[in-house]
Structures are given as structure tokens and as C-alpha cells.
Design an enzyme around this catalytic site. Structure first.
Site, PDB file in Angstrom:
ATOM      1  N   ASN A  66       0.865  -1.176   0.000  1.00 29.20           N
ATOM      2  CA  ASN A  66       0.000   0.000   0.000  1.00 29.20           C
ATOM      3  C   ASN A  66       0.904   1.229   0.000  1.00 29.20           C
ATOM      4  O   ASN A  66       1.459   1.584   1.025  1.00 29.20           O
ATOM      5  CB  ASN A  66      -0.879  -0.037   1.266  1.00 29.20           C
ATOM      6  CG  ASN A  66      -1.699   1.224   1.446  1.00 29.20           C
ATOM      7  OD1 ASN A  66      -1.798   2.052   0.531  1.00 29.20           O
ATOM      8  ND2 ASN A  66      -2.291   1.371   2.624  1.00 29.20           N
ATOM      9  N   LYS A  74       0.164   4.253  -0.339  1.00 24.29           N
ATOM     10  CA  LYS A  74      -0.475   5.461   0.224  1.00 24.29           C
ATOM     11  C   LYS A  74      -0.198   6.654  -0.703  1.00 24.29           C
ATOM     12  O   LYS A  74      -0.110   6.469  -1.911  1.00 24.29           O
ATOM     13  CB  LYS A  74       0.012   5.693   1.656  1.00 24.29           C
ATOM     14  CG  LYS A  74      -0.140   4.424   2.507  1.00 24.29           C
ATOM     15  CD  LYS A  74       0.028   4.647   3.966  1.00 24.29           C
ATOM     16  CE  LYS A  74      -0.167   3.314   4.701  1.00 24.29           C
ATOM     17  NZ  LYS A  74      -0.139   3.477   6.147  1.00 24.29           N
ATOM     18  N   HIS A  81      -9.565   1.388   4.510  1.00 22.20           N
ATOM     19  CA  HIS A  81      -8.318   1.562   5.263  1.00 22.20           C
ATOM     20  C   HIS A  81      -8.566   2.544   6.411  1.00 22.20           C
ATOM     21  O   HIS A  81      -9.348   3.477   6.267  1.00 22.20           O
ATOM     22  CB  HIS A  81      -7.217   2.083   4.337  1.00 22.20           C
ATOM     23  CG  HIS A  81      -5.871   2.074   4.995  1.00 22.20           C
ATOM     24  ND1 HIS A  81      -5.480   3.055   5.872  1.00 22.20           N
ATOM     25  CD2 HIS A  81      -4.866   1.178   4.945  1.00 22.20           C
ATOM     26  CE1 HIS A  81      -4.270   2.758   6.322  1.00 22.20           C
ATOM     27  NE2 HIS A  81      -3.872   1.634   5.773  1.00 22.20           N
ATOM     28  N   GLU A 121      -6.974   4.937   7.480  1.00 21.88           N
ATOM     29  CA  GLU A 121      -6.740   6.358   7.150  1.00 21.88           C
ATOM     30  C   GLU A 121      -7.928   6.951   6.401  1.00 21.88           C
ATOM     31  O   GLU A 121      -8.219   8.140   6.527  1.00 21.88           O
ATOM     32  CB  GLU A 121      -5.429   6.489   6.361  1.00 21.88           C
ATOM     33  CG  GLU A 121      -4.232   6.297   7.286  1.00 21.88           C
ATOM     34  CD  GLU A 121      -2.992   5.683   6.641  1.00 21.88           C
ATOM     35  OE1 GLU A 121      -2.886   5.697   5.402  1.00 21.88           O
ATOM     36  OE2 GLU A 121      -2.142   5.172   7.407  1.00 21.88           O
ATOM     37  N   GLU A 167      -5.687  -4.647  10.472  1.00 18.41           N
ATOM     38  CA  GLU A 167      -4.646  -3.665  10.737  1.00 18.41           C
ATOM     39  C   GLU A 167      -4.976  -2.899  12.015  1.00 18.41           C
ATOM     40  O   GLU A 167      -5.805  -1.985  11.989  1.00 18.41           O
ATOM     41  CB  GLU A 167      -4.557  -2.667   9.577  1.00 18.41           C
ATOM     42  CG  GLU A 167      -4.231  -3.294   8.244  1.00 18.41           C
ATOM     43  CD  GLU A 167      -3.636  -2.279   7.270  1.00 18.41           C
ATOM     44  OE1 GLU A 167      -2.520  -2.506   6.825  1.00 18.41           O
ATOM     45  OE2 GLU A 167      -4.290  -1.264   6.994  1.00 18.41           O
ATOM     46  N   GLY A 206       2.357   2.290  10.813  1.00 18.40           N
ATOM     47  CA  GLY A 206       3.391   3.319  10.697  1.00 18.40           C
ATOM     48  C   GLY A 206       4.069   3.672  12.006  1.00 18.40           C
ATOM     49  O   GLY A 206       4.758   4.691  12.099  1.00 18.40           O
ATOM     50  N   SER A 264       3.115  -2.067  10.469  1.00 15.11           N
ATOM     51  CA  SER A 264       4.545  -2.184  10.789  1.00 15.11           C
ATOM     52  C   SER A 264       5.114  -3.568  10.470  1.00 15.11           C
ATOM     53  O   SER A 264       5.981  -4.060  11.202  1.00 15.11           O
ATOM     54  CB  SER A 264       4.802  -1.809  12.259  1.00 15.11           C
ATOM     55  OG  SER A 264       4.439  -0.460  12.481  1.00 15.11           O
TER      56      SER A 264
END
Ligand code: PGA
Length: 253
Positions: free
Chosen positions: A11, A13, A99, A101, A169, A175, A215
Site C-alpha cells: 500500500n 499510500k 483503510h 486512514e 490492521e 506506521g 509495521s
């Protein structure tokens, strides 16, 4: 037990201009050509702007192409949005939906995510449906409840293993360099598979790939990918370096 072929998904991003993005895609194509019989499927999800160009680069490669989001509607007055059919037309096979985000930055709830997954499936794309708890939810002991609720709310009721992948996730692991323990990851994945079995039936649940994301790096991938109910990874930061992404892929059992 059903064999589920691992899926190693990158991904990207909001990263990648034509220079570095094409360079990365080319490095992956070259790297994949050197792998004799990969024990995994590889997928990359670049930003929309690079999809057309990268589709051409991946033409003869075993690497699949996906996008990071789509709109739920087939077409129409949605300025700035991209439909699932447009992604399929541009050469995508997959699209990530829900996702964290997107859930946070764009207020997407489970119903929105489910509608997007349905649109993706309707356009013959494979939907990668993302779920995961926040740190506060984990601390409150709500993780299993949260992911089960998200499965019920975000995964279309007629999904099959061939058109759906679920990515677990934990929001606090994305991250941050932090991950749950291997036991914790396996516990959540087993619960997710159980919930999918209740929703879609045991055969679909046994065939469906469940990815871990948050991560994942070459250093921890081997242990995570060896877990019984982990069938691959959704990788952000480490997917932006060909060497790291292959390091993870080569860790597949
Ligand atoms: P990360 O991101 O690998 O950088 O933690 C994973 C993701 O958000 O899909």
C-alpha cells in the site's frame, strides 16, 4: 485444511511521482522475474495517478495491480472520485477499501466501506477490506468485539473467497513500528475467520485470505506470516523499498 496462497500487498499510500514510482515498479518487476516459483502472490497499490503507467509496466509480470480506494457508485456526479469500473478499466485487479486512514480522514463508516466493497466486487475487482481496533479499544479489551462488528458491517453478505480479502490492521500499529505479539495477531485472525464463517459459511471462511498489516517489516514478517490464520500482509512503509518488500515476500512459509 484449505491451502491459502499468501498475498503480499504493498500500500503505497500518497507516495510516488512518476520518477520514483515507476522506478520502484520496475525494480519489483525485475525482482519478481528472478523468483523462480514464488510461493506467494504479489500486489502493489500505487496512487491513482500512477496506475495507468504502472499497468503498462506490469503487463507481462506476475505482480497484480490495485488501487487504494473507490467510490461506491457506478458513475455520475461525484467530482474527484474514481469508480471501481474505472479502476478495472485502467488495469487493476484489486482495490483496498476501508483503510483506517480513509475511515479517519474521510469519515468512512462500515456501511460506506461495505458499499465500496460491493461496488468493487460488481466491477470484478477483488476487495481488500480493512478492519482494526484503535489503541483505546485495545486497552479497553474491546479488540475482538470491534473486529467482529467491523466484519459484520463492512463485508458484503454475498462475498466469496475469490473476490474478497480481509486485512486486519490495528490502527495503533500502522506506521508506528509497534505490533501486537504473534499470539495476539493469531487470536484476532482466528476470531475474524470464525466471524466470517458465521457470516459467509465455513467453506468461504476457510478459503478467504486474511492479511495482517501494521509495521510489517523484513525482520518480523517470518513469524507473522507463519501464523496459522495469517495469509499474507498489507504493507505500507516497507513496500516503498523493493528490497524490503521482497524481504517480506521471501519470508512466506
Ligand atoms: P505500515 O502501513 O506498514 O507503514 O505500518 C500499513 C498500512 O497502513 O497498510
Amino acid at each position: 485444511m484449505t491451502h491459502r496462497r499468501p498475498l503480499i500487498a504493498g500500500n503505497w499510500k500518497m507516495n510516488g511521482l512518476s520518477g520514483d514510482g515507476f522506478e520502484l515498479a520496475e525494480a519489483l518487476v525485475d525482482g519478481m522475474a528472478d523468483v523462480e516459483t514464488p510461493a506467494y502472490d504479489m500486489l502493489i497499490c500505487p496512487p491513482f495517478t500512477l496506475i495507468g503507467g504502472i499497468a503498462a509496466l506490469l503487463d507481462d509480470s506476475a505482480i497484480a495491480l490495485g488501487a487504494q480506494d473507490c467510490h461506491a457508485a457506478e458513475k455520475g456526479a461525484h467530482t474527484g472520485d474514481i469508480s471501481a469500473a474505472m479502476l478495472a478499466d485502467a488495469g487493476c485487479d484489486f482495490v483496498i477499501v476501508g483503510h483506517s486512514e480513509r475511515r479517519t480522514d474521510h469519515g468512512e463508516d462500515d456501511a460506506t466501506v461495505k458499499a465500496k466493497a460491493e461496488a468493487a466486487q460488481g466491477a470484478d475487482l477483488i476487495a481488500v477490506v480493512c478492519i482494526g481496533e484503535t489503541e483505546a479499544q485495545r486497552d479497553a479489551g474491546e479488540t475482538l468485539d470491534v473486529v467482529c462488528r467491523q466484519i459484520q458491517g463492512s463485508v458484503p453478505g454475498n462475498s466469496i473467497a475469490a473476490n474478497t480479502v480481509v486485512a486486519y490492521e490495528p490502527v495503533w500499529a500502522i506506521g508506528t513500528g509497534r505490533t501486537p505479539t504473534n499470539d495476539e495477531v493469531q487470536e484476532v485472525h482466528a476470531e475474524i475467520r470464525k466471524e466470517i464463517s458465521g457470516l459467509l459459511g465455513e467453506e468461504v471462511a476457510q478459503g478467504m485470505r486474511l492479511l495482517y498489516g501494521g509495521s510489517m517489516k523484513p525482520g518480523n514478517a517470518k513469524d507473522l506470516l507463519a501464523l496459522a490464520d495469517v495469509d499474507g500482509g498489507l504493507i505500507g512503509g516497507a513496500s516503498l523499498k523493493a528490497e524490503d518488500f521482497f524481504g517480506i515476500a521471501q519470508s512466506c512459509p
